[in-house]
Design a protein around this motif. Sequence first.
Motif, PDB file in Angstrom:
ATOM      1  N   GLU A  46     -31.073 -24.969   9.139  1.00 35.03           N
ATOM      2  CA  GLU A  46     -31.419 -24.129  10.283  1.00 35.03           C
ATOM      3  C   GLU A  46     -30.808 -22.736  10.113  1.00 35.03           C
ATOM      4  OE1 GLU A  46     -31.103 -28.418  11.448  1.00 35.03           O
ATOM      5  OE2 GLU A  46     -29.708 -26.954  10.624  1.00 35.03           O
ATOM      6  N   VAL A  74     -25.603 -17.121  16.287  1.00 34.32           N
ATOM      7  CA  VAL A  74     -26.699 -18.094  16.259  1.00 34.32           C
ATOM      8  C   VAL A  74     -26.347 -19.113  15.189  1.00 34.32           C
ATOM      9  CG1 VAL A  74     -29.150 -18.471  15.858  1.00 34.32           C
ATOM     10  CG2 VAL A  74     -28.390 -16.401  17.031  1.00 34.32           C
ATOM     11  N   GLY A  77     -29.834 -22.447  14.521  1.00 33.10           N
ATOM     12  CA  GLY A  77     -30.990 -22.158  15.350  1.00 33.10           C
ATOM     13  C   GLY A  77     -30.720 -22.084  16.829  1.00 33.10           C
ATOM     14  N   SER A 108     -35.363 -18.202  14.192  1.00 30.44           N
ATOM     15  CA  SER A 108     -34.530 -18.851  15.207  1.00 30.44           C
ATOM     16  C   SER A 108     -35.251 -19.040  16.527  1.00 30.44           C
ATOM     17  CB  SER A 108     -33.252 -18.037  15.432  1.00 30.44           C
ATOM     18  OG  SER A 108     -33.570 -16.745  15.919  1.00 30.44           O
TER      19      SER A 108
END
Length: 247
Positions: A46, A74, A77, A108
């Motif tokens: 991710e 972040v 994700g 994302s």
Amino acid sequence: MPKIEYIGRPSLHFYGKLLSEIAKNLKNRAKGRVVIKETETAKFKEPCYYILKSVVPLMSDKTDVRCRAWGIRVFRGRNLGYCLLPNTHEPDWRLLSPSEAERLTSMSTKTDMAAPDVPVSCVAQAPPLLTIFLRRKNVLPPPVVEEAEKSTHSLDIQQSMREASGLLLLTPHRYDPTSFKVPIEPTSEEKSRMYPPYEWSAKKGLIIKPNLDRDSYLIRRSDTPGLYWRVHLAKSSKTEQDSETVS
């Protein structure tokens, strides 16, 4: 000039630059730029990145390796919001070009590129010796003992082992924004076998968050490793008003 001799070898686990090195070579100390940690990118599929908002050098560090940085994180994700960036001293940071940053931020926004929740249980069997001690000292309430005995009726075990089984404990988890843990609510049958009672044990919730609303905290001393300064904050106006109301 004192002679400095370095002992050991360079780490083979990090590939990149120091965040302080990236920030001091860019305009406005890289405010608004997107950086990543190579170790996170290699470990998770991710998207993981940081949008820098403020980078401040650590004046007590003469090597210019450490710094304090704040920004939007972040991780896998999921947007963790504005926070203090961890592990800024590790040499695995990389600055992204505007095109790379745009591609990563667009990834994302997709729901299938976010890490799933991890359901975790908050119930554990009490230690056998503790269970026997509490039962023989008549500390456990009769309803708890009755429910614990009911749960062991179907088990083909000896009487001594039956006495040491059945009691449950509530085990809350520590708050970790990167683990994505979702506690599973105990069933009514499990709550009836808990001691201390569920209502008392779950006062702070199934996820225990750190208490940030305090009047004092510790900061590391740069002159003496292992020692800390205790900093006392001035009482807030709300606290003073409450004390005046009580008095």
